[in-house]
Design a protein around this motif. Structure first.
Motif, PDB file in Angstrom:
ATOM      1  N   ILE A  52       0.876  -1.172   0.000  1.00 19.90           N
ATOM      2  CA  ILE A  52       0.000   0.000   0.000  1.00 19.90           C
ATOM      3  C   ILE A  52       0.908   1.216   0.000  1.00 19.90           C
ATOM      4  CG2 ILE A  52      -1.783   1.320   1.200  1.00 19.90           C
ATOM      5  CD1 ILE A  52      -2.725  -1.254   2.508  1.00 19.90           C
ATOM      6  N   THR A  53       0.697   2.100  -0.954  1.00 21.17           N
ATOM      7  CA  THR A  53       1.454   3.343  -1.045  1.00 21.17           C
ATOM      8  C   THR A  53       0.562   4.491  -0.602  1.00 21.17           C
ATOM      9  OG1 THR A  53       2.732   2.477  -2.910  1.00 21.17           O
ATOM     10  CG2 THR A  53       2.770   4.859  -2.569  1.00 21.17           C
ATOM     11  N   ALA A  54       1.077   5.314   0.314  1.00 18.09           N
ATOM     12  CA  ALA A  54       0.279   6.399   0.875  1.00 18.09           C
ATOM     13  C   ALA A  54       1.175   7.595   1.157  1.00 18.09           C
ATOM     14  CB  ALA A  54      -0.415   5.947   2.159  1.00 18.09           C
ATOM     15  N   ARG A  55       0.555   8.750   1.385  1.00 16.86           N
ATOM     16  CA  ARG A  55       1.376   9.908   1.740  1.00 16.86           C
ATOM     17  C   ARG A  55       1.645   9.957   3.238  1.00 16.86           C
ATOM     18  NH1 ARG A  55      -1.632  14.219   3.674  1.00 16.86           N
ATOM     19  NH2 ARG A  55      -3.890  14.110   3.374  1.00 16.86           N
ATOM     20  N   ALA A  56       0.951   9.122   4.014  1.00 13.67           N
ATOM     21  CA  ALA A  56       1.214   9.022   5.451  1.00 13.67           C
ATOM     22  C   ALA A  56       0.716   7.677   5.949  1.00 13.67           C
ATOM     23  CB  ALA A  56       0.526  10.151   6.222  1.00 13.67           C
ATOM     24  N   ALA A  57       1.350   7.209   7.026  1.00  8.71           N
ATOM     25  CA  ALA A  57       0.931   5.962   7.672  1.00  8.71           C
ATOM     26  C   ALA A  57       0.783   6.210   9.162  1.00  8.71           C
ATOM     27  CB  ALA A  57       1.944   4.856   7.423  1.00  8.71           C
ATOM     28  N   VAL A  58      -0.226   5.597   9.755  1.00 10.18           N
ATOM     29  CA  VAL A  58      -0.448   5.660  11.204  1.00 10.18           C
ATOM     30  C   VAL A  58      -0.341   4.241  11.750  1.00 10.18           C
ATOM     31  CG1 VAL A  58      -2.015   6.288  13.065  1.00 10.18           C
ATOM     32  CG2 VAL A  58      -1.980   7.653  10.965  1.00 10.18           C
ATOM     33  N   VAL A  59       0.558   4.054  12.713  1.00 14.75           N
ATOM     34  CA  VAL A  59       0.748   2.738  13.332  1.00 14.75           C
ATOM     35  C   VAL A  59       0.023   2.760  14.675  1.00 14.75           C
ATOM     36  CG1 VAL A  59       2.399   1.052  14.184  1.00 14.75           C
ATOM     37  CG2 VAL A  59       2.955   2.459  12.183  1.00 14.75           C
ATOM     38  N   ALA A  60      -1.091   2.043  14.746  1.00  9.52           N
ATOM     39  CA  ALA A  60      -1.931   2.013  15.950  1.00  9.52           C
ATOM     40  C   ALA A  60      -2.144   0.569  16.369  1.00  9.52           C
ATOM     41  CB  ALA A  60      -3.266   2.716  15.682  1.00  9.52           C
ATOM     42  N   THR A  61      -1.029  -0.131  16.616  1.00  9.88           N
ATOM     43  CA  THR A  61      -1.049  -1.576  16.819  1.00  9.88           C
ATOM     44  C   THR A  61      -0.870  -1.989  18.280  1.00  9.88           C
ATOM     45  OG1 THR A  61       1.306  -1.587  16.252  1.00  9.88           O
ATOM     46  CG2 THR A  61      -0.252  -2.130  14.502  1.00  9.88           C
ATOM     47  N   ASN A  62      -1.442  -1.251  19.208  1.00  8.27           N
ATOM     48  CA  ASN A  62      -1.262  -1.511  20.637  1.00  8.27           C
ATOM     49  C   ASN A  62       0.186  -1.228  21.028  1.00  8.27           C
ATOM     50  OD1 ASN A  62      -0.961  -4.055  22.990  1.00  8.27           O
ATOM     51  ND2 ASN A  62      -2.390  -2.391  23.295  1.00  8.27           N
ATOM     52  N   ALA A  63       1.128  -2.065  20.648  1.00  6.11           N
ATOM     53  CA  ALA A  63       2.554  -1.760  20.757  1.00  6.11           C
ATOM     54  C   ALA A  63       3.054  -1.536  19.338  1.00  6.11           C
ATOM     55  CB  ALA A  63       3.313  -2.898  21.420  1.00  6.11           C
ATOM     56  N   PRO A  64       3.893  -0.516  19.103  1.00  7.53           N
ATOM     57  CA  PRO A  64       4.272  -0.178  17.729  1.00  7.53           C
ATOM     58  C   PRO A  64       5.162  -1.219  17.077  1.00  7.53           C
ATOM     59  CG  PRO A  64       5.479   1.173  19.300  1.00  7.53           C
ATOM     60  CD  PRO A  64       4.464   0.416  20.090  1.00  7.53           C
ATOM     61  N   ILE A  65       4.971  -1.408  15.764  1.00  3.53           N
ATOM     62  CA  ILE A  65       5.792  -2.348  14.993  1.00  3.53           C
ATOM     63  C   ILE A  65       6.787  -1.609  14.117  1.00  3.53           C
ATOM     64  CG2 ILE A  65       4.009  -4.123  14.972  1.00  3.53           C
ATOM     65  CD1 ILE A  65       3.339  -3.251  12.098  1.00  3.53           C
ATOM     66  N   VAL A  66       6.854  -0.277  14.232  1.00  4.33           N
ATOM     67  CA  VAL A  66       7.677   0.509  13.326  1.00  4.33           C
ATOM     68  C   VAL A  66       9.070   0.772  13.872  1.00  4.33           C
ATOM     69  CG1 VAL A  66       6.969   2.793  14.148  1.00  4.33           C
ATOM     70  CG2 VAL A  66       7.556   2.472  11.738  1.00  4.33           C
ATOM     71  N   ASP A  67       9.315   0.528  15.170  1.00  2.95           N
ATOM     72  CA  ASP A  67      10.662   0.669  15.713  1.00  2.95           C
ATOM     73  C   ASP A  67      10.889  -0.379  16.795  1.00  2.95           C
ATOM     74  OD1 ASP A  67      10.243   1.727  18.529  1.00  2.95           O
ATOM     75  OD2 ASP A  67       9.175   3.264  17.400  1.00  2.95           O
ATOM     76  N   ARG A  68      12.151  -0.576  17.176  1.00  6.63           N
ATOM     77  CA  ARG A  68      12.481  -1.633  18.132  1.00  6.63           C
ATOM     78  C   ARG A  68      12.689  -1.125  19.544  1.00  6.63           C
ATOM     79  NH1 ARG A  68      13.221  -6.476  16.221  1.00  6.63           N
ATOM     80  NH2 ARG A  68      13.602  -6.801  14.009  1.00  6.63           N
ATOM     81  N   PHE A  69      13.212   0.091  19.698  1.00 11.24           N
ATOM     82  CA  PHE A  69      13.646   0.523  21.021  1.00 11.24           C
ATOM     83  C   PHE A  69      13.025   1.838  21.493  1.00 11.24           C
ATOM     84  CE2 PHE A  69      17.215  -1.917  19.216  1.00 11.24           C
ATOM     85  CZ  PHE A  69      17.339  -2.901  20.180  1.00 11.24           C
ATOM     86  N   ALA A  70      12.872   2.813  20.599  1.00 12.58           N
ATOM     87  CA  ALA A  70      12.609   4.196  21.007  1.00 12.58           C
ATOM     88  C   ALA A  70      11.439   4.331  21.967  1.00 12.58           C
ATOM     89  CB  ALA A  70      12.378   5.059  19.765  1.00 12.58           C
ATOM     90  N   LEU A  71      10.363   3.634  21.719  1.00 10.60           N
ATOM     91  CA  LEU A  71       9.176   3.753  22.563  1.00 10.60           C
ATOM     92  C   LEU A  71       9.025   2.587  23.530  1.00 10.60           C
ATOM     93  CD1 LEU A  71       6.615   5.097  19.938  1.00 10.60           C
ATOM     94  CD2 LEU A  71       7.962   6.392  21.593  1.00 10.60           C
ATOM     95  N   HIS A  72       9.494   1.422  23.147  1.00  8.01           N
ATOM     96  CA  HIS A  72       9.260   0.225  23.964  1.00  8.01           C
ATOM     97  C   HIS A  72       9.928   0.303  25.335  1.00  8.01           C
ATOM     98  CE1 HIS A  72       7.200  -1.837  20.754  1.00  8.01           C
ATOM     99  NE2 HIS A  72       8.184  -1.543  19.933  1.00  8.01           N
TER     100      HIS A  72
END
Length: 535
Positions: free
Chosen positions: A226-246
């Motif tokens: 899926i190609t978009a101009r923006a993405a929102v990751v709202a997966t309970n715990a984020p899947i877009v990074d490993r450390f920054a938020l976890h």
């Protein structure tokens, strides 16, 4: 396979099909905004963006609204779940006031939307009572009264709440709280989004993100994109990074049950006590002369206990003592809460990203946080003023919460040390049907489950997010990660973020009683191989 081997854990809401027309993603698509995660945060964000004229696509690894949102108790309470006095100690009065203001606005927005879209979801305004638990000091009520007044919330102090044996308990009464049927509400939102050309795709596992130089985001799900101009990751715990938020939040499992109760047996209100972990109570309208009493509590760090039956027994005993009119238990379930170190979620542009936004860390207030996140992230994407964004800024630092940060991150250190410990059973032959256990084999740990028919599932015991040691959850029939909240089905399929990849299938050797050795074919992966495979 059906990833839930049994249905002992089933919430009061789960019978509602929120998006009956949703299908897995096929081929490649384009849109304005793609939203990963179809709980209340994701669907509410899609609604706000669709109202703003954006073409939205919502994808989820499972059913639409079939994850943690379906396991809520649906309190709509604007004040900090961990007490306003605690939040002020970390964030100060002004940020705490803005937090309350934003959470109250979330309840207002739900009320407005259900009226606008004519959604029959049992929404109602009611009072909330924070009451002194038995054999505790009333000073907590005094301190909280002062804190709540500082943030400008309406509050009354009183003695006695309308529960048995509570006539002399000190309490605070909060007006204009709310509650509703969460999945009926979301079903109405889905219909409204689809009417504006939005689409929903279930059973679609997002595996990767790419931010291009032209500002576009491409998400991949197998061979589909899926190609978009923006993405929102709202997966309970984020899947877009490993450390920054976890590292700034921790997963806790909480338990809930519903009991039938005669209509009018207790006033329709929200109730919480001052224990830690605390109990929380509400009513849900039923049919005829009977309603449902929903009670929650018994929280513990995810993966650090496997005693759900004991916790349910304690919860039921507490309930029957305070609400003698409660009748049969109709539903029992558990859910997961991601507590941040300063009690506010992480909402906004993902640290280090240009076009990827996140929503996580709801800290026990998933329903109101979901709406706050939708308001903030949709405004940021649409180029509008994002009120309250500073309160929830994902890259914020909270020096006063360093104690919470250190305490929560000790879990990961202790967890990796478990790889040195013996297995829970000496040999796979000891594993009974319907049970799961960790088995040591050489340098490896194996997550083994034998289903009621005797079929054995053997998978690596290393979480595919960062390699943490998994623990068995007998009530939910799954493997839980204590570090960051991933859950896995017995066949290794990830059920909850942040894990994306499945647990590796492993070989396992066992000894028959006559000494003959048995072996499954696939080779085991060590936790370090799992980690290296994904980095």
């Amino acid at each position: 396979m059906d990833h839930f081997v049994d249905r002992r854990s089933k919430s009061l809401w789960m019978d509602v099909a929120v998006a009956p027309n949703a299908t897995p993603l096929q081929g490649s698509k384009e849109c304005d905004v793609v939203i990963i995660g179809a709980g209340i945060a994701g669907i509410s964000t899609a609604y706000e963006l669709a109202l703003g004229g954006s073409r939205v696509i919502v994808v989820d690894r499972g059913k639409i609204a079939g994850g943690i949102t379906a396991r809520t108790t649906a309190h709509l309470a604007p004040l900090c779940d961990d007490l306003t006095s605690a939040m002020i100690s970390f964030r100060g009065e002004e940020m705490s006031r803005l937090f309350y203001e934003s959470q109250a606005a979330a309840v207002d927005r739900i009320e407005e939307i259900q009226k606008r879209e004519s959604i029959d979801c049992d929404f109602r305004r009611l009072d909330g009572y924070l009451f002194q638990a038995f054999n505790t000091d009333s000073k907590i009520i005094e301190d909280e009264l002062e804190a709540v007044r500082k943030v400008g919330a309406p509050v009354d102090r009183l003695v006695g709440v309308p529960l048995a044996h509570c006539g002399q308990q000190h309490a605070l009464r909060y007006t204009r709280q709310g509650t509703f049927h969460p999945l009926r509400y979301l079903k109405g939102l889905v219909a409204a989004i689809e009417a504006k050309s939005g689409s929903f795709h279930s059973d679609t596992v997002v595996e990767g993100f790419e931010e291009r130089d032209d500002g576009k985001v491409i998400i991949t799900a197998g061979s589909r994109t899926i190609t978009a101009r923006a993405a929102v990751v709202a997966t309970n715990a984020p899947i877009v990074d490993r450390f920054a938020l976890h590292t700034k939040m921790a997963p806790y499992r909480t338990y809930a049950m519903a009991l039938s109760i005669p209509k009018g047996a207790i006033p329709d209100a929200l109730y919480w006590d001052t224990l830690d972990p605390y109990h929380y109570v509400r009513l849900q309208p039923g049919d005829g002369r009977t309603d449902f009493l929903i009670v929650g509590g018994g929280d513990h760090k995810s993966g650090e206990a496997d005693d759900a039956e004991v916790r349910f027994q304690a919860l039921e005993a507490w309930t029957r003592n305070l609400v003698p009119a409660a009748q049969d238990v109709t539903h029992r379930w558990s859910g997961q809460v991601l507590d941040t170190i300063d009690y506010a979620g992480f909402i906004g542009r993902n640290p280090g990203s240009n076009s990827v936004y996140v929503h996580t860390g709801d800290s026990g207030q998933g329903m109101t946080h979901g709406l706050v996140g939708a308001i903030i992230n949709s405004a940021l994407i649409l180029g509008r003023e994002a009120k309250w964004a500073e309160v929830y800024e994902p890259s914020r630092k909270t020096p006063a919460a360093i104690g919470n940060f250190l305490r929560e991150n000790v879990t990961a250190v202790k967890n990796f040390a478990e790889y040195l410990a013996p297995g829970e059973l000496a040999d796979i032959s000891e594993l009974k049907a319907g049970h799961g256990a960790i088995i040591r084999q050489g340098t490896s740990k194996i997550a083994a489950y034998r289903d009621p028919s005797g079929t054995l599932y053997a998978r690596s015991a290393a979480c595919t997010h960062l390699g943490c040691h998994l623990h068995w959850n007998s009530f939910e029939t799954c493997w839980d990660c204590p570090c960051h909240g991933s859950h896995f089905a017995v066949d290794g399929t990830p059920l909850n973020a942040p894990a994306v990849g499945p647990l590796a299938e492993v070989s396992i050797k066992a000894e028959r009683r006559d000494g003959e050795e048995l072996e499954n074919e696939p080779r085991d992966l060590t936790p370090f191989e799992n980690l290296n495979r994904l980095t």
